[in-house]
Every structure is written in C-alpha cells, then in structure tokens.
Design a protein around this motif. Structure first.
Motif, PDB file in Angstrom:
ATOM      1  N   ASP A 223      -6.178   5.288  -2.047  1.00 38.72           N
ATOM      2  CA  ASP A 223      -5.516   4.874  -0.802  1.00 38.72           C
ATOM      3  C   ASP A 223      -5.189   3.381  -0.830  1.00 38.72           C
ATOM      4  N   LEU A 224      -6.112   2.563  -1.340  1.00 42.62           N
ATOM      5  CA  LEU A 224      -5.891   1.126  -1.405  1.00 42.62           C
ATOM      6  C   LEU A 224      -4.739   0.802  -2.362  1.00 42.62           C
ATOM      7  N   THR A 225      -4.707   1.476  -3.501  1.00 41.06           N
ATOM      8  CA  THR A 225      -3.614   1.262  -4.464  1.00 41.06           C
ATOM      9  C   THR A 225      -2.283   1.655  -3.844  1.00 41.06           C
ATOM     10  N   SER A 226      -2.275   2.776  -3.170  1.00 39.10           N
ATOM     11  CA  SER A 226      -1.054   3.264  -2.517  1.00 39.10           C
ATOM     12  C   SER A 226      -0.600   2.292  -1.425  1.00 39.10           C
ATOM     13  N   THR A 227      -1.561   1.839  -0.626  1.00 41.77           N
ATOM     14  CA  THR A 227      -1.245   0.905   0.454  1.00 41.77           C
ATOM     15  C   THR A 227      -0.743  -0.419  -0.109  1.00 41.77           C
ATOM     16  N   THR A 228      -1.352  -0.892  -1.192  1.00 41.41           N
ATOM     17  CA  THR A 228      -0.926  -2.142  -1.822  1.00 41.41           C
ATOM     18  C   THR A 228       0.521  -2.015  -2.301  1.00 41.41           C
ATOM     19  N   ARG A 229       0.842  -0.880  -2.934  1.00 39.48           N
ATOM     20  CA  ARG A 229       2.219  -0.655  -3.387  1.00 39.48           C
ATOM     21  C   ARG A 229       3.192  -0.629  -2.215  1.00 39.48           C
ATOM     22  N   GLU A 230       2.803   0.054  -1.150  1.00 35.76           N
ATOM     23  CA  GLU A 230       3.675   0.150   0.023  1.00 35.76           C
ATOM     24  C   GLU A 230       3.900  -1.228   0.654  1.00 35.76           C
ATOM     25  N   ILE A 231       2.829  -2.044   0.704  1.00 31.54           N
ATOM     26  CA  ILE A 231       2.978  -3.403   1.248  1.00 31.54           C
ATOM     27  C   ILE A 231       3.888  -4.222   0.340  1.00 31.54           C
ATOM     28  N   GLY A 232       3.687  -4.094  -0.974  1.00 33.95           N
ATOM     29  CA  GLY A 232       4.558  -4.814  -1.912  1.00 33.95           C
ATOM     30  C   GLY A 232       6.012  -4.396  -1.753  1.00 33.95           C
ATOM     31  N   THR A 233       6.238  -3.098  -1.622  1.00 33.08           N
ATOM     32  CA  THR A 233       7.601  -2.595  -1.434  1.00 33.08           C
ATOM     33  C   THR A 233       8.180  -3.101  -0.114  1.00 33.08           C
ATOM     34  N   ALA A 234       7.376  -3.070   0.936  1.00 35.77           N
ATOM     35  CA  ALA A 234       7.839  -3.533   2.249  1.00 35.77           C
ATOM     36  C   ALA A 234       8.186  -5.023   2.193  1.00 35.77           C
ATOM     37  N   CYS A 235       7.353  -5.806   1.511  1.00 34.95           N
ATOM     38  CA  CYS A 235       7.623  -7.242   1.391  1.00 34.95           C
ATOM     39  C   CYS A 235       8.913  -7.478   0.609  1.00 34.95           C
ATOM     40  N   SER A 236       9.096  -6.717  -0.469  1.00 33.21           N
ATOM     41  CA  SER A 236      10.333  -6.864  -1.257  1.00 33.21           C
ATOM     42  C   SER A 236      11.549  -6.520  -0.424  1.00 33.21           C
ATOM     43  N   CYS A 237      11.455  -5.442   0.339  1.00 27.31           N
ATOM     44  CA  CYS A 237      12.569  -5.040   1.198  1.00 27.31           C
ATOM     45  C   CYS A 237      12.845  -6.104   2.255  1.00 27.31           C
ATOM     46  N   LEU A 238      11.788  -6.655   2.805  1.00 27.85           N
ATOM     47  CA  LEU A 238      11.925  -7.684   3.824  1.00 27.85           C
ATOM     48  C   LEU A 238      12.593  -8.925   3.240  1.00 27.85           C
ATOM     49  N   LEU A 239      12.143  -9.334   2.078  1.00 34.27           N
ATOM     50  CA  LEU A 239      12.737 -10.506   1.439  1.00 34.27           C
ATOM     51  C   LEU A 239      14.200 -10.267   1.093  1.00 34.27           C
ATOM     52  N   SER A 240      14.516  -9.060   0.646  1.00 33.43           N
ATOM     53  CA  SER A 240      15.913  -8.782   0.310  1.00 33.43           C
ATOM     54  C   SER A 240      16.773  -8.707   1.553  1.00 33.43           C
ATOM     55  N   THR A 241      16.214  -8.287   2.659  1.00 37.69           N
ATOM     56  CA  THR A 241      16.956  -8.203   3.913  1.00 37.69           C
ATOM     57  C   THR A 241      17.159  -9.592   4.500  1.00 37.69           C
TER      58      THR A 241
END
Length: 114
Positions: A89-107
């Motif tokens: 769950d922690l690995t999955s959540t870390t990936r999701e946060i990383g993806t969300a941050c990348s999306c946010l930065l690209s937006t």
C-alpha cells in the motif's frame, strides 16, 4: 540307661526350647518383613501418586507451551502478512503521489512555478 534317658530328655527339652525360640524368631521376622513390605507398598503408592500428579502437571504445562508457540506462530504469520500489505500500500501510495506531483507540475508549467 536311666542317665541316657534323662540326657535324651534334657536334649529333647533343649531342642524343644531352641525350636520354640527359632519359631518365635521366625514369626517376629516374618511379621517384620510383612510390615516392611506394607510400608514399601505404601511408599510405592505414594510415589506413583506423586509421579502421576507431576506427570499430569508437566503434560499440562507442555500443552500450554505448544499452545503459546502455535499462537505466536499465527501472530507472526499475520504480522508478516499485514506488513507486506502495508508495504504494498505504501509503495502504491508513493507512486500515486509521485504521479500526482508530476501531473501537477506539468499542469502548472515551468513558468508558473516561479
């Protein structure tokens, strides 16, 4: 001849007295042996009772130890399974946060971040 008869009679009386003494000694020793045998049997019964009770206690203690070991093994397995799930769950959540941050930065874009 009369003297031999008297001597024979005295010898017979002495033998009878010896026989009576031996019979009395034999009876006393037999009674003593019976008493000691009964004491031994009583001691043996006491030991057997004690041994049975101790064996029962030891068996109960061993069952308790086996039960605690089984509970500990179950707890260990459950804890390992829960930790593996948490890691996942922690690995999955870390990936999701990383993806969300990348999306946010690209937006936001590079010029908006300043």
């Amino acid at each position: 001849m009369h003297e031999r008869l008297e001597e024979s009679h005295r010898s017979g009386e002495a033998l009878a007295a010896d026989l009576q003494r031996l019979t009395n000694d034999w009876d006393r020793l037999r009674d003593e042996a019976s008493r000691r045998e009964e004491e031994w049997r009583e001691e043996e019964r006491g030991f057997n009772d004690y041994y049975s009770a101790e064996h029962g206690r030891l068996l109960g203690l061993w069952r308790d130890v086996v039960s605690v070991r089984r509970l500990f093994a179950d707890l260990h397995a459950t804890t390992e399974r829960d930790l593996a799930r948490l890691r996942s769950d922690l690995t999955s959540t870390t990936r999701e946060i990383g993806t969300a941050c990348s999306c946010l930065l690209s937006t936001i874009g590079p010029h908006d971040a300043d």
